[in-house]
Design an enzyme around this catalytic site. Sequence first.
Site, mmCIF file in Angstrom:
data_model
loop_
_atom_site.group_PDB
_atom_site.id
_atom_site.type_symbol
_atom_site.label_atom_id
_atom_site.label_comp_id
_atom_site.label_asym_id
_atom_site.label_seq_id
_atom_site.Cartn_x
_atom_site.Cartn_y
_atom_site.Cartn_z
ATOM 1 C CD GLU A 66 0.020 17.471 21.593
ATOM 2 O OE1 GLU A 66 0.781 17.853 20.703
ATOM 3 O OE2 GLU A 66 -0.932 18.182 22.027
ATOM 4 C CG HIS A 77 -4.713 7.252 -22.943
ATOM 5 N ND1 HIS A 77 -5.090 8.571 -22.896
ATOM 6 C CD2 HIS A 77 -5.667 6.604 -23.676
ATOM 7 C CE1 HIS A 77 -6.219 8.730 -23.577
ATOM 8 N NE2 HIS A 77 -6.585 7.546 -24.059
#
Length: 439
Positions: A32, A414
């Site tokens: 990298e 719910h």
Amino acid sequence: MEYDAIILGGGPGGYSTAIRLGQNGKKALMVEENKIGGECLNYGCIPSKAVIELADAISYLKEMPGVTSSVVIDMKKWQDWKWGMINKLTSGVEKLVTSYGGEVVKGKGVIENRNSIKVNNETFNAKNIVIATGSVPSRIKGIDDVFYNRDILDVDHIPKSLIVIGGGYIGIELGTAFAKLGSDVTIVEMMPNILPGTDTDLSKFVDRRMNSLGIKTFVGAKVEKVTREGQYTVNLADGSQLKAELVVMTVGRQPNTNGFGLERLNVEMDGKFIKTDKRKRTSVDGVYAVGDVSGQPMLAHKAFYDAGIAADNISGKMAEVDYRAMPFVIYSDPEIVTTGTKTEKFNNIPLATNGRALGMNYNQGVFRVYVDNEYVVKGGAFVAPRASELVSEISLAVEAGLTSKDVGMTVHPHPTLSEGVKEAAEATYGKSLHYKSSR
Ligand code: NAI
């Protein structure tokens, strides 16, 4: 020493290939040149979502009925926090790679041949090479002195005014966030609609919300020239001019295929991308490509997925990509997600029927589950807050070949936004609990 694979690039595609190879007991070297984590962790996905969270937190309270709030943002302090958060992530990723026996070398890797890569004048050899060099922002010829995603995500103050060139994914996400943070935002898009490629019956909710936030959008408007004298002037093809403190260019991304010796391999290309087969192999034996550089969609989660496939093939297994349930997320307001494929068989469940959404002061959006004639789930599309967190249920249903009844008969807690997914599944067989469809 000969590695099992050298991986060029330490972004989501590269680092996850390294981790997966390590998990398979293979020896990987990851190269990298900039920061581990690549564009996504350092300058894209993660910081953009952080700025969206900041903007949402502020606008959420500001727009809550009965609330008067005033907020002071110290962007310098926020940026310090953001980089601290990112650095924790990137160093965590590096530790993961090395914890599996992988090695990391910092510097620009240049391909010498299909078995060796030169970094800082040292040559490293491997049985395989994995190209994971990602993508770079597209530029418009002749327009140089503007901001790109990296710059706008690193501002030390909120600009008074901001012109966004390109009304695609990045433009809409950043434009909306900065409008909520107080910038006067104008978005210029050359196609007839914002978010071209997204169905207008999904993007219309975002269009409306952007209007209500005072964002000005110019569609069918092509930017020709940008000049800067103190403030920026943007010239459109129809001769009109726009002015702002800052201009950010978000007109797409290009695969990064230049400057690292790719030409030495003579790999077959697919347009600007490196061509790969389903096993993520290029046309050159022992050379793989993953993530943005290897084709659309240019998404970090697709790179993670590609990486696992490439690593398994390098490790002697037989693995093939299957993008049938690829989620696409636009972190707009509300978020737009799609997964799988569209069919003609669906019923819309309006977000306004969802109690949890209403309690969050949200009523604009929709839930949709696509099924075939046998009610097998083929895909879904939701426009809702946090829709990105809801979509995987439908991706799993597609992957597993579940029917809409399987989803509809699963007990959902719910009150939750996830009930919208359940109700959209129920709606395909005409039994949505909280909405009676006219179709
Ligand atoms: P994009 O391809 O989504 O949108 C670019 C837009 O710029 C298009 O709508 C295009 O018509 C417009 N455009 C091009 N030239 C123009 C001009 N001269 N004047 C006005 N408009 C012009 O590209 P974007 O937003 O830059 O994002 C790049 C890629 O990054 C995306 O394709 C996506 O793969 C990835 N991405 C994904 C995100 C996510 O998953 N949530 C978020 C951000 C980026």
